[in-house]
Design an enzyme around this catalytic site. Structure first.
Site, PDB file in Angstrom:
ATOM      1  N   CYS A   1      18.568  38.706  29.805  1.00  9.89           N
ATOM      2  CA  CYS A   1      18.335  39.862  28.909  1.00  9.89           C
ATOM      3  C   CYS A   1      17.453  39.509  27.723  1.00  9.89           C
ATOM      4  O   CYS A   1      17.513  40.176  26.681  1.00  9.89           O
ATOM      5  CB  CYS A   1      19.644  40.454  28.386  1.00  9.89           C
ATOM      6  SG  CYS A   1      20.754  40.991  29.651  1.00  9.89           S
ATOM      7  N   THR A   2      16.668  38.436  27.835  1.00 11.49           N
ATOM      8  CA  THR A   2      15.793  38.089  26.709  1.00 11.49           C
ATOM      9  C   THR A   2      14.403  37.676  27.194  1.00 11.49           C
ATOM     10  O   THR A   2      14.037  36.499  27.114  1.00 11.49           O
ATOM     11  CB  THR A   2      16.439  37.041  25.761  1.00 11.49           C
ATOM     12  OG1 THR A   2      15.529  36.782  24.678  1.00 11.49           O
ATOM     13  CG2 THR A   2      16.808  35.737  26.445  1.00 11.49           C
TER      14      THR A   2
END
Ligand SMILES: Cc1ncc(COP(=O)(O)O)c(C=O)c1O
Length: 334
Positions: A292-293
């Site tokens: 998620c980054t």
């Protein structure tokens, strides 16, 4: 709920427990902070290690109400240059948001210095403590934190579906939820009193009771000790991984501050394959992919295939680290 608020206030050095409101996770706390604070035309400074739970609400507001966002570059180890940060402020900057520790790199931001810069420029300082609440000391007063978003289910050892937001008494957010609070029922608007203003609807009391037990356990163990223990385990893991052929480590260099995780790649192999082998052959759970980054991966230079991330918790043993090391030794030799 009151005991949970008190325990959290002790942990984060918050003087009034009612300035802590419960949410269902870090993401909802970040949404409350970001959407409850920003107005059209505002400028926000974030960093190049933010999680999508910061980036997506910011990008949403950029599209819908017209805010502007700058993601300040950090070096490949996830460390920020304070002069670059200082030069990013504009007269319209009303919010500085940063992840206390990157969930990919494990790097730790110097919050006190960043908080000081935010206040010198009249901006509110929001910290995403998803990776540090309960695993690294946080003092909202000393670090100048106005808004602190945290999960219950990670370092605070609580159940999933718990989290919260500390809101400084100097900061007034627009509530995201409107509804019953059991207080000031004759009034049409949300009550102004905290925590009611930000806690409409029936609370997850069972979850929060579990969170209180988790925070008490962390307080008893001592958050500095949690950090030291995790640091020791991770440094051992890094030392072993670094000696294996084809392994490249991501994040701060050996000996530099980092939270309890290490991300890496094995040359010529897919991150998902490594995670699959660790799970199927050795019963070890790691996380592969982009975590998620995508911003963090751009910073680390791993946007092409992501990475494998291994992490330790409070109850991870030295034997478990050893098992992981032996497994990686075999996989890297295949
Ligand atoms: C840095 C960071 N921010 C935000 C989040 C989102 O947390 P939550 O799942 O509690 O909403 C995570 C989750 O892994 C994270 O690592």
């Amino acid at each position: 709920m009151f005991k949970a608020r008190q325990a959290l206030a002790t942990l984060f050095h918050v003087s009034n427990p009612n300035d802590i409101v419960f949410t269902s996770n870090t993401t909802s706390a970040l949404n409350l902070a970001i959407k409850g604070w920003l107005k059209p035309g505002n400028h926000v400074i974030a960093t190049m290690v933010e999680h999508n739970s910061v980036r997506r609400p910011l990008e949403y507001l950029k599209r819908t109400i017209g805010i502007e966002v700058d993601y300040v570059a950090v070096n490949e180890y996830g460390q920020i240059d304070l002069d670059v940060l200082r030069n990013s402020f504009r007269p319209e900057t009303t919010l500085l948001v940063c992840s206390h520790s990157s969930n990919l790199l494990g790097s730790i931001m110097p919050l006190k210095e960043i908080g000081r810069l935010a206040h010198e420029h009249g901006a509110v300082f929001l910290v995403d403590a998803a990776q540090t609440a309960g695993t690294y000391p946080i003092d909202v007063a000393e670090m100048g934190i106005d808004l602190l978003a945290f999960p219950g289910h990670k370092g605070l050892l609580g159940p999933q579906g718990t989290g919260g937001l500390y809101i400084s008494p100097q900061v007034e957010l627009e509530p995201l939820l409107h509804g019953g609070t059991g207080s000031q029922s004759e009034v049409l608007e949300q009550p102004t009193v905290r925590p009611d203003r930000y806690e409409a609807g029936t609370a997850n009391i069972v979850g929060i009771a579990g969170l209180a037990a988790g925070v008490h356990a962390v307080l008893e163990y001592g958050v500095e000790q949690v950090y030291e223990r995790q640091r020791m385990l991770i440094q051992n893991m890094m030392k072993e991984l670094a000696g294996m052929p084809g392994i490249s480590l991501i994040g701060p260099r050996f000996g530099e501050p980092r939270t309890g995780l290490v991300s890496f790649n094995l040359e010529g192999r897919d991150a998902a394959e490594i995670a699959f082998l660790l799970d199927r052959e050795y019963g070890i759970a790691v996380r592969a992919g982009y975590h998620c980054t995508p911003l963090g991966h751009m910073t680390a230079g791993t946007s092409a295939g992501g990475a494998v991330r291994a992490s330790v918790g409070l109850d991870t043993t030295e034997e478990e680290v050893e098992t992981f090391v032996l497994a990686m030794r075999k996989i890297s030799a295949q």
